[in-house]
Scaffold this motif. Structure first.
Motif, PDB file in Angstrom:
ATOM      1  N   ARG A   1       0.761  -1.369  -0.247  1.00 22.78           N
ATOM      2  CA  ARG A   1      -0.128  -0.101   0.065  1.00 22.78           C
ATOM      3  C   ARG A   1       0.969   1.219  -0.154  1.00 22.78           C
ATOM      4  O   ARG A   1       0.374   2.202   0.034  1.00 22.78           O
ATOM      5  N   LEU A   2       2.057   1.087  -0.909  1.00 14.20           N
ATOM      6  CA  LEU A   2       3.409   2.210  -0.695  1.00 14.20           C
ATOM      7  C   LEU A   2       2.304   3.558  -1.616  1.00 14.20           C
ATOM      8  O   LEU A   2       2.681   4.366  -1.366  1.00 14.20           O
ATOM      9  N   PRO A   3       1.948   3.295  -2.537  1.00 13.60           N
ATOM     10  CA  PRO A   3       1.394   4.568  -3.411  1.00 13.60           C
ATOM     11  C   PRO A   3       0.039   5.251  -2.222  1.00 13.60           C
ATOM     12  O   PRO A   3      -0.050   6.684  -2.938  1.00 13.60           O
ATOM     13  N   ILE A   4      -0.464   4.511  -1.675  1.00  9.15           N
ATOM     14  CA  ILE A   4      -1.788   5.105  -1.009  1.00  9.15           C
ATOM     15  C   ILE A   4      -1.023   6.683   0.737  1.00  9.15           C
ATOM     16  O   ILE A   4      -1.341   6.934   0.655  1.00  9.15           O
ATOM     17  N   LEU A   5      -0.439   5.127   1.650  1.00  8.26           N
ATOM     18  CA  LEU A   5       0.655   5.489   2.039  1.00  8.26           C
ATOM     19  C   LEU A   5       1.635   6.878   1.864  1.00  8.26           C
ATOM     20  O   LEU A   5       1.813   7.484   2.409  1.00  8.26           O
ATOM     21  N   THR A   6       1.915   7.065   0.740  1.00 11.21           N
ATOM     22  CA  THR A   6       3.001   8.103   0.042  1.00 11.21           C
ATOM     23  C   THR A   6       2.274   8.807  -0.309  1.00 11.21           C
ATOM     24  O   THR A   6       3.155   9.886  -1.306  1.00 11.21           O
ATOM     25  N   ASP A   7       1.004   8.838  -0.608  1.00  7.42           N
ATOM     26  CA  ASP A   7       0.593   9.249  -1.649  1.00  7.42           C
ATOM     27  C   ASP A   7       0.385  11.344  -1.342  1.00  7.42           C
ATOM     28  O   ASP A   7       0.141  11.970  -0.224  1.00  7.42           O
ATOM     29  N   ARG A   8       0.833  12.068  -2.756  1.00  7.21           N
ATOM     30  CA  ARG A   8       0.845  13.397  -2.239  1.00  7.21           C
ATOM     31  C   ARG A   8       0.431  14.742  -1.414  1.00  7.21           C
ATOM     32  O   ARG A   8       0.149  15.308  -0.520  1.00  7.21           O
ATOM     33  N   THR A   9      -0.969  13.883  -2.066  1.00  7.99           N
ATOM     34  CA  THR A   9      -2.127  14.817  -1.641  1.00  7.99           C
ATOM     35  C   THR A   9      -2.718  13.958   0.064  1.00  7.99           C
ATOM     36  O   THR A   9      -2.955  15.178   0.971  1.00  7.99           O
ATOM     37  N   SER A  10      -2.506  13.195   0.538  1.00  9.79           N
ATOM     38  CA  SER A  10      -3.046  12.892   1.314  1.00  9.79           C
ATOM     39  C   SER A  10      -1.914  13.248   3.051  1.00  9.79           C
ATOM     40  O   SER A  10      -2.356  13.736   3.431  1.00  9.79           O
ATOM     41  N   VAL A  11      -0.644  13.107   1.884  1.00  4.36           N
ATOM     42  CA  VAL A  11       0.074  13.371   2.945  1.00  4.36           C
ATOM     43  C   VAL A  11       0.905  14.843   3.289  1.00  4.36           C
ATOM     44  O   VAL A  11       0.893  15.536   4.750  1.00  4.36           O
ATOM     45  N   GLY A  12       0.352  15.269   2.131  1.00  6.23           N
ATOM     46  CA  GLY A  12       0.484  17.250   2.394  1.00  6.23           C
ATOM     47  C   GLY A  12      -0.658  17.376   3.841  1.00  6.23           C
ATOM     48  O   GLY A  12      -0.282  18.181   3.736  1.00  6.23           O
ATOM     49  N   ALA A  13      -1.930  16.656   3.218  1.00  8.82           N
ATOM     50  CA  ALA A  13      -3.226  17.188   3.969  1.00  8.82           C
ATOM     51  C   ALA A  13      -2.825  16.919   5.711  1.00  8.82           C
ATOM     52  O   ALA A  13      -2.930  17.964   6.376  1.00  8.82           O
ATOM     53  N   LEU A  14      -2.154  15.637   5.662  1.00  7.93           N
ATOM     54  CA  LEU A  14      -1.399  16.004   7.000  1.00  7.93           C
ATOM     55  C   LEU A  14       0.062  16.566   7.692  1.00  7.93           C
ATOM     56  O   LEU A  14       0.182  17.103   8.558  1.00  7.93           O
ATOM     57  N   LEU A  15       0.888  16.985   6.948  1.00 12.95           N
ATOM     58  CA  LEU A  15       1.669  18.265   6.784  1.00 12.95           C
ATOM     59  C   LEU A  15       0.837  19.822   7.263  1.00 12.95           C
ATOM     60  O   LEU A  15       1.770  20.190   7.777  1.00 12.95           O
ATOM     61  N   ILE A  16      -0.253  19.401   6.440  1.00  8.47           N
ATOM     62  CA  ILE A  16      -0.673  20.995   6.375  1.00  8.47           C
ATOM     63  C   ILE A  16      -1.483  21.069   8.268  1.00  8.47           C
ATOM     64  O   ILE A  16      -1.425  22.251   8.794  1.00  8.47           O
ATOM     65  N   SER A  17      -2.264  20.277   8.526  1.00 11.16           N
ATOM     66  CA  SER A  17      -2.614  20.310   9.582  1.00 11.16           C
ATOM     67  C   SER A  17      -1.488  19.440  10.997  1.00 11.16           C
ATOM     68  O   SER A  17      -1.904  20.309  11.449  1.00 11.16           O
ATOM     69  N   ARG A  18      -0.222  19.189  10.979  1.00 12.97           N
ATOM     70  CA  ARG A  18       0.445  19.270  11.362  1.00 12.97           C
ATOM     71  C   ARG A  18      -0.049  18.817  12.762  1.00 12.97           C
ATOM     72  O   ARG A  18       0.401  18.712  13.823  1.00 12.97           O
ATOM     73  N   ASP A  19      -0.610  17.153  11.895  1.00  6.05           N
ATOM     74  CA  ASP A  19      -0.552  16.060  13.204  1.00  6.05           C
ATOM     75  C   ASP A  19       0.700  15.266  13.830  1.00  6.05           C
ATOM     76  O   ASP A  19       0.323  14.615  12.099  1.00  6.05           O
ATOM     77  N   PHE A  20       0.594  15.705  14.593  1.00  6.83           N
ATOM     78  CA  PHE A  20       2.191  14.734  14.229  1.00  6.83           C
ATOM     79  C   PHE A  20       1.946  13.916  14.512  1.00  6.83           C
ATOM     80  O   PHE A  20       2.709  12.551  14.042  1.00  6.83           O
ATOM     81  N   THR A  21       1.198  12.613  15.415  1.00  4.87           N
ATOM     82  CA  THR A  21       0.433  11.527  15.861  1.00  4.87           C
ATOM     83  C   THR A  21       0.569  10.769  14.615  1.00  4.87           C
ATOM     84  O   THR A  21       1.579   9.529  14.117  1.00  4.87           O
ATOM     85  N   PRO A  22      -0.454  11.453  13.633  1.00  5.46           N
ATOM     86  CA  PRO A  22      -0.235  10.341  12.236  1.00  5.46           C
ATOM     87  C   PRO A  22       0.751  10.226  11.978  1.00  5.46           C
ATOM     88  O   PRO A  22       1.262   9.370  10.922  1.00  5.46           O
ATOM     89  N   LEU A  23       1.410  11.576  11.931  1.00  7.00           N
ATOM     90  CA  LEU A  23       3.391  11.196  10.752  1.00  7.00           C
ATOM     91  C   LEU A  23       3.808  10.663  11.858  1.00  7.00           C
ATOM     92  O   LEU A  23       4.931   9.924  10.450  1.00  7.00           O
ATOM     93  N   ALA A  24       4.090  10.778  13.058  1.00  4.67           N
ATOM     94  CA  ALA A  24       5.289   9.529  13.867  1.00  4.67           C
ATOM     95  C   ALA A  24       4.035   8.224  12.934  1.00  4.67           C
ATOM     96  O   ALA A  24       5.517   7.516  12.659  1.00  4.67           O
ATOM     97  N   THR A  25       3.287   8.005  13.375  1.00  8.92           N
ATOM     98  CA  THR A  25       2.689   6.885  13.391  1.00  8.92           C
ATOM     99  C   THR A  25       3.321   5.665  11.343  1.00  8.92           C
ATOM    100  O   THR A  25       3.730   5.010  11.610  1.00  8.92           O
ATOM    101  N   LEU A  26       3.072   6.797  10.570  1.00 12.73           N
ATOM    102  CA  LEU A  26       3.409   7.058   9.552  1.00 12.73           C
ATOM    103  C   LEU A  26       4.815   6.418   8.899  1.00 12.73           C
ATOM    104  O   LEU A  26       4.863   6.102   8.047  1.00 12.73           O
ATOM    105  N   TYR A  27       5.535   7.506   9.613  1.00 14.47           N
ATOM    106  CA  TYR A  27       7.208   7.300   9.753  1.00 14.47           C
ATOM    107  C   TYR A  27       7.415   5.677  10.047  1.00 14.47           C
ATOM    108  O   TYR A  27       8.711   4.724   9.797  1.00 14.47           O
ATOM    109  N   SER A  28       6.850   5.643  11.307  1.00  9.50           N
ATOM    110  CA  SER A  28       7.548   4.355  11.351  1.00  9.50           C
ATOM    111  C   SER A  28       7.299   3.017  11.214  1.00  9.50           C
ATOM    112  O   SER A  28       7.819   2.248  11.182  1.00  9.50           O
ATOM    113  N   LEU A  29       6.020   3.213  10.235  1.00  8.85           N
ATOM    114  CA  LEU A  29       5.664   1.713   9.979  1.00  8.85           C
ATOM    115  C   LEU A  29       6.150   1.512   8.097  1.00  8.85           C
ATOM    116  O   LEU A  29       6.526   1.051   8.235  1.00  8.85           O
ATOM    117  N   LEU A  30       6.308   2.907   7.177  1.00  7.93           N
ATOM    118  CA  LEU A  30       7.170   3.357   6.291  1.00  7.93           C
ATOM    119  C   LEU A  30       8.604   2.378   6.891  1.00  7.93           C
ATOM    120  O   LEU A  30       9.820   1.574   5.663  1.00  7.93           O
TER     121      LEU A  30
END
Length: 890
Positions: free
Chosen positions: A402-431
């Motif tokens: 599911r790497l294409p979904i996990l690294t989708d620029r739009t979806s990840v960009g939404a997390l970066l804009i919202s600056r929600d650190f919890t899902p970003l940390a989860t995303l990094y640890s999973l990848l």
């Protein structure tokens, strides 16, 4: 040494054997079969003959014992014939090892006569044993069995005992009570084993177990299993539990067989292992039951994964896992199929969750599955290899595929804009589990930085808030890089490159002033900080940044912290010449008007710039500070000289500026009042006299002063620019209380644009010391002006010269044009240096070297470099030859 014959011990053992013979009945006695608890040896032992040959050259006497001497006659066992008695020497402890030359057979089975005490016997006891005779010959000693042989049949006893054992097995298999004594059954098993009949006994036991497991036990499972897989699991688990209890009872009865015969053998299995093997053969490995049983276990696991598992199913699962582990089916049968079924389950789950929910929810689901599956493996006691395989399956199905979904620029960009650190940390640890996380996140990270940063730089509506927004954005990026992304090197490099890319990006079709806007706004923000100190943050700054600055410490520490943050942005700027031009202009205004919040902060900022850009960048800035100090000394000398003894109440201060160090200011004509002009002339004469060869040129546009004003509601001190003061002094004539625009233009000598700007600041601004007719927001040539006698303000000193602190659009444009012109000269100088060093250079190489040399002063367009090359060719510094090559000719 010769081997000793243990005479006393044999006698003692003989006595004990006779006692057991008298006390114990025969095992084949029907009257004693049901009640006896100890069954003696079944078969008579064959008489054994011991021949003892004394070893020559041994003279050690045997040990002496009162017990041996007193019982010597009893030890011989039985009455001796007269002939034998005559020929034998009395047997004592000392003489029992002396054998004659002829071998005699001594019968020890007969009972000896009753011992009696006689003088001859005493003498015999006290007689000194004869010396050892090594050459007397060898005697044969034959020891017969001390017990009469039994008359029972071993086969009959075996059959009788097995009948009792078989009845006990039948009762165990039927779940009934065993009628015989367990101790009797155990002793019967022991006696059979001692009679060396353990092999047939084990074969019969194995046959009964095989018959039961393959018959009634299996048939009961088939009856209860039905068609449901879950019912099959319950039936097999119940049969396994039942068989375990039965096998434990069987082992307790046949324990002696298990320990003495089966366990020492390397080719035979123990009773427990045999029972497990039979259960595995007939039930667990059955071609019909095994698939249903395993599918039932997998169904229970899936129910538990879906949070539908009940406590009964959990207990059932635990028992089933122990079952397959005990039967040796875990590694070959259970684990491979379990991993396959789990892969299919997690594949379906990943497909559903990734397409029907947001990225945040999917990340949380992946973390939940990893955690719960690891806990599930521990709870059900699965092997460590199974746990590792399951975690690998989840990583593969839910992350890697599911790497294409996990690294989708739009979806990840939404997390970066919202600056929600919890899902970003989860995303990094999973990848990071399946691939280098930095490389996987880098495209979305780079896109977010350049897109969001460009939106800040190109926002013309909020242009004044550019730097605070960039600072807040940079702080958010640094926090995400440090916390969720764990300071990944790839993402750190991408952060620096992307930030520099958007902040120095050139917008097509825009003027150079718009392309250099970040450098200009950074210089103005530094000016704001140095003028206002800790109050320099604008109202639009976020609370997070305000708290961050407040945490730095006192006012000086907060100011230093803010300047360091701004310098962090300054490091990304390529066009540092634009920053230098605006910073130099703002610094001059602060120094000339005395508006710096802290002299220490000014010099600290200068030191930081020198560290970043070198001494050449700050050379002129340091000269400005030096001119201010020298001007202060010159004014002090003037005030102490006779030249300052002039009539009037004027406190004059003059800044003498070096034209090379300070910005270029236009000379604006203005009619200075006569009383003030005398002071200016006196200082000029004093300075020129003291410094011969120098010439002073007055720049009244930078001058400011304080006037005392009397209004109807009180006296005030007005802080004004020189132009404002000249205009206000024109209203001191009581004969002309009202002046028109043209009158003021003629009397002040100011240009029309400067007069309009000056009047607007005093008649249309916040502090209106002049009244305008007609009232409006703009100044027109037909307007008339008078003193506002009703002016009031809560402060005694009113600052009206804010107009001098603001740059006009014309001044900004002029600064950019001057920077552009200076950049052209620097470009030409760089081209000449390259040509002079290389003599011959191709066009592409010359363009690249020129960009490299001028990078610190700003990014040049290739078109601008070509224009400067053509200018240098026209000036005959260089010429173009064949193959698009340039030759230095100057």
């Amino acid at each position: 040494m010769p081997e000793k014959v243990p005479g006393p011990d044999l006698q003692s053992q003989s006595s004990q054997s006779r006692k057991r013979k008298q006390e114990s009945p025969s095992p084949f006695d029907p009257s004693s079969y049901q009640t006896q608890s100890t069954i003696p040896q079944l078969f008579s032992a064959t008489p054994r003959t011991y021949t003892r040959s004394p070893t020559p050259h041994s003279h050690q006497d045997p040990p002496k014992s009162k017990r041996s001497r007193s019982n010597s006659t009893e030890f011989l066992g039985g009455a001796l014939s007269k002939d034998t008695a005559k020929t034998l020497t009395p047997l004592t402890e000392a003489t029992m090892l002396n054998f004659g030359s002829s071998a005699k057979i001594i019968d020890l089975t007969n009972s000896p006569p009753a011992p009696g005490k006689s003088a001859k016997g005493k003498e015999r006891e006290n007689a000194r044993p004869p010396p050892f005779q090594p050459h007397a010959g060898t005697r044969k000693l034959q020891v017969k069995n001390l017990r009469k042989p039994t008359k029972g049949d071993p086969d009959a006893y075996f059959n009788t005992t097995w009948t009792s054992l078989s009845s006990a097995l039948t009762a165990i298999f039927n779940g009934e009570r065993i009628s015989a004594s367990l101790e009797e059954l155990y002793r019967g098993t022991e006696n059979i084993c001692r009679a060396e009949r353990a092999g047939p006994l084990f074969e019969k036991l194995k046959a009964r177990m095989n018959e039961y497991v393959g018959g009634p036990l299996k048939e009961g499972i088939i009856e209860k299993a039905g068609r449901s897989e879950e019912e099959t699991v319950k039936a097999i688990e119940a049969a396994w539990t039942k068989w375990g209890r039965q096998l434990g009872m069987i082992r307790s009865i046949f324990l002696y067989l298990d320990r003495s015969y089966l366990l020492p053998s390397s080719s035979l299995q123990s009773i427990e292992a045999t029972g497990l093997a039979l259960f595995r053969k007939h039930i667990a490995s059955d071609s019909v039951l095994e698939p249903k049983f395993l599918r039932g276990i997998f169904t229970l696991f899936e129910q538990d994964r879906q949070n539908q598992g009940q406590i009964i199913n959990i207990i059932l699962l635990l028992s089933c896992i122990r079952l397959v582990s005990s039967l040796g089916l875990y590694t070959q049968n259970f684990e491979p199929r379990f991993i396959t079924v789990s892969r299919a389950y997690f594949s379906r789950l990943a497909e559903y969750e990734s397409t029907s929910s947001s990225l945040t929810h999917y990340l949380a689901e992946c973390t939940t599955q990893l955690t719960s599956e690891s806990s599930r493996c521990d709870r059900f006691h699965l092997d460590l290899t199974t746990k590792r395989s399951l975690i690998a399956v989840i990583e593969d199905e839910m992350v890697r595929k599911r790497l294409p979904i996990l690294t989708d620029r739009t979806s990840v960009g939404a997390l970066l804009i919202s600056r929600d650190f919890t899902p970003l940390a989860t995303l990094y640890s999973l990848l990071d589990r399946v691939t280098p996380a930095g490389e996987a996140i880098r495209p979305a990270w780079e896109t977010h930085i350049t897109t969001f940063g460009a939106s800040i730089v190109t926002d013309d509506v909020r242009i004044e808030d550019m730097v605070p927004r960039l600072l807040e954005f940079k702080h958010a990026l640094d926090t995400m890089y440090a916390i969720p992304f764990k300071r990944d090197d790839t993402l750190g490099y991408t952060l620096r490159e992307s930030f520099a890319a958007f902040i120095n990006a050139r917008r097509p079709g825009q003027q150079s002033s718009n392309n250099s806007k970040p450098a200009e706004m950074i210089a103005k923000f530094v000016d704001l900080l140095l003028r206002t100190g800790t109050k320099g943050l604008p109202a639009s700054t976020t609370k997070e940044m305000v708290d961050l600055v407040a945490a730095a410490g006192d006012d000086d520490a907060q100011l230093a912290f803010q300047l360091e943050q701004v310098l962090d942005l300054f490091r990304f700027i390529h066009g540092k010449d634009v920053f230098e031009a605006f910073y130099k202009k703002d610094l001059a205004r602060r120094l000339l008007m005395g508006r710096s919040a802290s002299a220490d902060a000014e010099r600290m900022m200068l030191a930081k710039l020198k560290t970043e850009c070198g001494s050449g960048f700050t050379h002129n800035l340091e000269g400005m500070f030096k001119d201010v100090d020298l001007s202060r000394e010159a004014v002090t000398s003037f005030k102490t000289s006779k030249a300052s003894n002039l009539p009037g109440n004027v406190d004059l201060f003059v800044n003498v500026l070096s034209a090379s160090a300070w910005p270029t200011y236009p000379e604006i004509a203005v009619n200075i009042p006569a009383g003030l002009a005398r002071y200016l002339d006196a200082f000029q004469e004093f300075y020129v006299t003291k410094h011969s060869g120098r010439k002073l040129a007055w720049r009244h546009g930078l001058a400011h002063c304080v006037l005392k004003a009397s209004f109807a509601k009180g006296n005030k001190e007005l802080a004004l620019s020189a132009f404002q003061a000249v205009v206000l002094l024109l209203f001191n004539d009581p004969t002309t209380p009202t002046l028109s625009f043209s009158d003021l233009l003629t009397a002040s000598g100011l240009p029309a644009d400067q007069l309009t700007r000056t009047l607007q600041s005093m008649a249309c601004g916040k502090h209106r010391v002049l009244a305008k007719l007609p009232k409006s927001k703009d100044v027109n040539p037909t307007d008339r002006f008078s003193v506002n006698t009703g002016f009031t303000d809560p402060k005694f000193r009113v600052k009206i010269n804010q107009i001098q602190l603001k740059e006009t659009k014309e001044e900004v444009k002029e600064t950019h044009e001057r920077v552009t012109q200076d950049r052209q000269y620097e470009t030409q100088a760089a081209i000449i240096r390259i040509m002079k060093g290389r003599k011959t250079v191709r066009h592409a190489e010359l363009v690249g070297l020129t960009i490299e040399q001028t990078r610190n002063r700003g990014v040049l367009d290739v078109g601008d470099i070509k224009k400067n090359i053509e200018r240098l060719i026209d000036k005959e510094y260089m010429e173009r030859v064949e193959d698009n090559t340039y030759v230095y000719v100057a």
